[in-house]
Design a protein around this motif. Structure first.
Motif, PDB file in Angstrom:
ATOM      1  N   UNK A   1       5.218   7.228  -5.871  1.00 20.81           N
ATOM      2  CA  UNK A   1       3.934   6.347  -5.674  1.00 20.81           C
ATOM      3  C   UNK A   1       4.264   5.231  -4.809  1.00 20.81           C
ATOM      4  N   UNK A   2       2.975   4.438  -4.372  1.00 20.62           N
ATOM      5  CA  UNK A   2       3.051   3.327  -3.449  1.00 20.62           C
ATOM      6  C   UNK A   2       3.991   2.228  -4.174  1.00 20.62           C
ATOM      7  N   UNK A   3       4.869   1.586  -3.513  1.00 23.95           N
ATOM      8  CA  UNK A   3       5.826   0.490  -4.072  1.00 23.95           C
ATOM      9  C   UNK A   3       6.774   0.915  -5.093  1.00 23.95           C
ATOM     10  N   UNK A   4       7.231   2.064  -4.927  1.00 26.20           N
ATOM     11  CA  UNK A   4       8.348   2.639  -5.801  1.00 26.20           C
ATOM     12  C   UNK A   4       9.646   2.103  -5.203  1.00 26.20           C
ATOM     13  N   UNK A   5       9.773   1.873  -3.891  1.00 28.48           N
ATOM     14  CA  UNK A   5      10.763   0.951  -3.237  1.00 28.48           C
ATOM     15  C   UNK A   5      11.550   2.112  -2.338  1.00 28.48           C
TER      16      UNK A   5
END
Length: 448
Positions: free
Chosen positions: A189-193
């Protein structure tokens, strides 16, 4: 990566051998106006506009008794479909879509293999109308084509480019003592790193990172080395639910990420350990499994939750419960920001790759089959017990097994799940997708 395989299939006399000759650039296959000239599978290597693959010319698909010559030819074609990475399904555009085309299109669709629909002999207005008729087969957009005159070659190249792995300097890789690079895609997902993790793996700030979600748009390919093994890392855009994607650029970025998944050998699905196993996480893992890639789950930002006792055990139990299709998948706690857990992640990636590529001998598989069916026999249908006579592994990457017997199309899903779980346990295949094809010995097109 082994050279991918493309099978050309269709009714007799639709132009399969002419297409085969055009792809290999030589007249290797005998071509004649009479149907049924090709009987055995003929193979050739193709270098097509930067794409490299092995193509198989097959006998024309015909409805016939299994023990007849035509029936045995059809079984050879079915075997070629099982062994291939892509199927070119050819129809005669001048004749239009015939009932046999529909029956054999269903056979190809059931194989689960990517299909490119070719409406051959489409030169002229008469052929073009037949090409449009091919939409009704439900195999996607047909490519109007003329194998004899070379029309539609560019469209075929584009379609193959979408489903075949990209060549990446094969000759250089063959000469490299470190061997071929293992393709690893990092998705989530977005911003999972994802980008932060890859920067730590590379030891440099190669990718743009920040607190904002959706910074990465392109699927970025990066070369790396771990313990003497060459790795090709693919960073991808964060994947949100399609219903929440309005921006055209983001749609393209997610599409590019899906392409990276298809070309990878191992896919690391990166979860945010503070909010793991969200619905979209499960959807992404399901997508990776459906594409047949080896899977590893990374629990990123573990440093933020590491103090919670028993959390890792709980999350691994959640994984087993929520993701039975990849039972035993590696679950690795890590922190991309702190650089912790990267070595364990790589060990899990290498282990997943080994399992994904594993082959099992036919004798061992049939020993397993005898034991599995003795322990839990298949059910009876209309008073007649389903019998599984024989099993073999037709492919690896992922492991793909074929079962042969009578009435196998009536096997309940619960029993096929039992067989898959039993295969996984018997041959130590944790976490990898497992494909199971059921090949009935009766004529699959007999509706009686």
């Amino acid at each position: 990566m082994d050279m991918p395989t493309v099978a050309i299939v269709g009714r007799p006399n639709v132009g399969k051998s002419t297409l085969f000759n055009r792809l290999v650039g030589r007249k290797l296959a005998l071509v004649d106006d009479r149907p049924g000239v090709t009987r055995d599978r003929r193979e050739g290597d193709v270098a097509f506009g930067g794409l490299k693959f092995r193509v198989i010319d097959t006998a024309g698909l015909e409805d016939a008794a299994a023990d007849s010559l035509t029936g045995r030819m059809r079984l050879q074609t079915e075997a070629a479909i099982l062994e291939s990475d892509v199927v070119l399904f050819v129809i005669d555009a001048r004749a239009g879509v015939l009932p046999a085309d529909r029956a054999f299109a269903e056979l190809v669709r059931r194989s689960g293999c990517p299909v490119i629909l070719i409406a051959n002999k489409a030169e002229g207005t008469g052929g073009l109308s037949g090409a449009y008729d091919a939409f009704s087969l439900g195999l996607g957009d047909p490519i109007p084509f003329s194998a004899e005159h070379g029309e539609g070659v560019g469209e075929l190249h584009t379609a193959l480019q979408e489903v075949l792995p990209e060549p990446d300097d094969e000759d250089e890789e063959d000469d490299d003592p470190r061997g071929k690079a293992l393709r690893v895609a990092i998705v989530g997902r977005p911003n999972a790193g994802k980008s932060t993790l890859i920067n730590r793996m590379l030891g440099e700030d190669r990718l743009l990172v920040g607190p904002e979600a959706g910074i990465t748009r392109d699927s970025i390919s990066l070369d790396w080395e771990w313990r003497g093994k060459r790795i090709k890392l693919h960073d991808t855009a964060g994947m949100r639910r399609r219903a929440r994607i309005d921006d055209k650029l983001e749609k393209l970025a997610v599409s590019d990420g899906l392409r990276a998944v298809r070309f990878a050998e191992v896919v690391v699905v990166l979860l945010d350990a503070t909010i793991p196993f969200e619905k979209q996480d499960l959807t992404i893992i399901d997508l990776v499994e459906s594409e047949g890639r080896a899977v590893v789950i990374g629990l990123n930002k573990w440093d933020l939750v590491a103090e919670q006792p028993g959390l890792l055990k709980t999350l691994r139990e959640d994984c087993t419960r929520l993701l039975p299709q990849v039972r035993g998948v590696g679950v690795v706690p890590l922190s991309g920001l702190a650089g912790e857990g990267i070595d364990k992640l790589m060990q899990a990636i290498m282990a997943a790759s080994d399992v994904w590529s594993r082959r099992v001998s036919t004798s061992r598989i049939n020993d397993w089959l005898n034991e599995a069916t003795s322990r839990n026999p298949p059910p009876a249908v209309s008073g007649r017990r389903i019998k599984i006579r024989y099993a073999t592994q037709v492919k690896s990457r992922p492991p793909h097994f074929a079962l042969f017997g009578n009435q196998l199309d009536a096997l309940p899903k619960s029993y096929t799940r039992y067989l898959v779980n039993s295969l996984r346990e018997a041959f130590d295949l944790p976490g990898t997708p497992i494909r199971l094809s059921l090949r009935t010995t009766r004529n699959p097109f007999d509706k009686s």
